[in-house]
Design an enzyme around this catalytic site. Sequence first.
Site, PDB file in Angstrom:
ATOM      1  N   GLY A   1       0.823  -1.203   0.000  1.00 38.80           N
ATOM      2  CA  GLY A   1       0.000   0.000   0.000  1.00 38.80           C
ATOM      3  C   GLY A   1       0.853   1.248   0.000  1.00 38.80           C
ATOM      4  CB  SER A   2      -0.024   4.756   0.673  1.00 33.19           C
ATOM      5  OG  SER A   2      -0.503   4.739   2.009  1.00 33.19           O
TER       6      SER A   2
ATOM      7  N   GLY B   1       2.030   2.524   5.345  1.00 31.24           N
ATOM      8  CA  GLY B   1       3.120   1.601   5.641  1.00 31.24           C
ATOM      9  C   GLY B   1       3.902   1.986   6.879  1.00 31.24           C
TER      10      GLY B   1
ATOM     11  CD  GLU C   1       7.274  -5.577  -1.752  1.00 27.68           C
ATOM     12  OE1 GLU C   1       7.660  -4.568  -2.390  1.00 27.68           O
ATOM     13  OE2 GLU C   1       7.968  -6.595  -1.640  1.00 27.68           O
TER      14      GLU C   1
ATOM     15  CB  CYS D   1       3.987  -0.332  -6.692  1.00 25.44           C
ATOM     16  SG  CYS D   1       4.156  -2.090  -7.002  1.00 25.44           S
TER      17      CYS D   1
END
Length: 506
Positions: free
Chosen positions: A237-238, A242, A259, A293
Amino acid sequence: MKDFLVKLGLKETNVGSSTGSEWFANGATIQSYTPVDGSLIGSVQTTSNEDYEKVMNKAAEAFKTWRLVPAPKRGEIVRQVGEALRENKEALGQLVSYEMGKSLQEGLGEVQEMIDICDFAVGLSRQLYGLTMHSERPMHRMYEQYHPIGVVGIISAFNFPVAVWSWNAALAWVCGDVCVWKPSSKTPLCAIACQNIITKVFAKNNIPEGVSCLVTGNASGDLMNNDKRVPLVSFTGSTRIGRHVSKTVAERFGKTILELGGNNAIIVSEHADLNMVLVGAVFGAVGTAGQRCTSTRRLIVHESVYNKTIETLKSAYGQLKIGDPLDAANHVGPLIDKKAVEDYLNAIEKAKAEGGNIVVEGGVVEGAGYESGCYVKPCIIEAKNEFEIVQEETFAPILYVMKYSTIEEAIDMQNNVPQGLSSAIFTNNLREAELFLSQSGSDCGIANVNIGTSGAEIGGAFGGEKETGGGRESGSDAWKVYMRRQTNTINYGKELPLAQGINFNI
């Protein structure tokens, strides 16, 4: 309902908490709307606190049994999961495309990634190796082995609603772990469809309830992050969220795979094959409508080929077809929702305010077929690397272009962002290629030569550095994070010498 929804066992109202064949429905309701046309696909009853406890208790109990199954036997179950995914590839690929908005080819490709990681995991199930070391003490043997870690929590993102979960689950299962999956609330039906597929495989093989679990709703993610019964949380995610996940899990001494954001660049050398650049840059920038991403955000072009590269890109962008992702003739589908559209428009305005020059105009696509309001035009902006907006990741098809003079300057520009996921250089100059891959080259977890930033294979470890989080998933030796390492020393002699030659006479 569409045929693929029926084939995948989805209904108008679906239950989003499961330990396998057992489903629980006590939480609030969330609704899934497709960005394709804005229509309601279905509703999901999310996980209540009570449901969460049922799931987690069942997972913890299942681990006690699953960890004792020989790893190659666990691999055989994963092989069957891969076969079931092959049988459902078309329907699941259509669902991914319809619920998330990526093109049908990309939806099918995402399911293929799931199949590929299952194949990888099957082979891995016979290679969970440790090392042997020579002891300094006579008649002693030292070695290390790996044991299952326990319950693995997987929190996945909307842009890859099924693939990233499978990267974790397939490896975790062959390692002897059990999994609890919390999918994005923007794409919950994809997760329920996967759970339906897996449940049939597990039931056929008498696999205990709790080896594959599902929870839904954002509250479930917070519960998992704070849960000491979950020694490992994999979060995609963001960067903003994170940081919260990392801090929360670390406070209870849990482990994380993070990630997070990417701000990926392609360097276009004066020695590049511009025909190859065109394919890599355009797909990298507009594939999945810029919502990967690994999407290409920046194009750093040598001054001698800058104008030619820009003109080639403008021509290619003029040929892009935007529309229903289930129509194979279209290149670009919608953004996930109207909030993403708002972020896209704001990013363009910020770039212009900082002095950016619009090369290919962006904007929202309107008219028949675009009623969801989520379709936007891929945009190209001449910018400087130090622009504040260029330093950020915008999940949308915006490509920032800039020029450089020397390869060292280009590498510095590539590295001078907070994120460090994927990077690429297009060059036929061996020295440039090797410099880019050297210790003074790209600082990203992924560095490519003559291919773009997007489209990693499962055979290599996937992940990045800096604000991308440092996690690694998928191939290579990424499996080790799903296990606990143990060093063993065996004394098969008749005396007990101490290490480092210490004398302790009693």
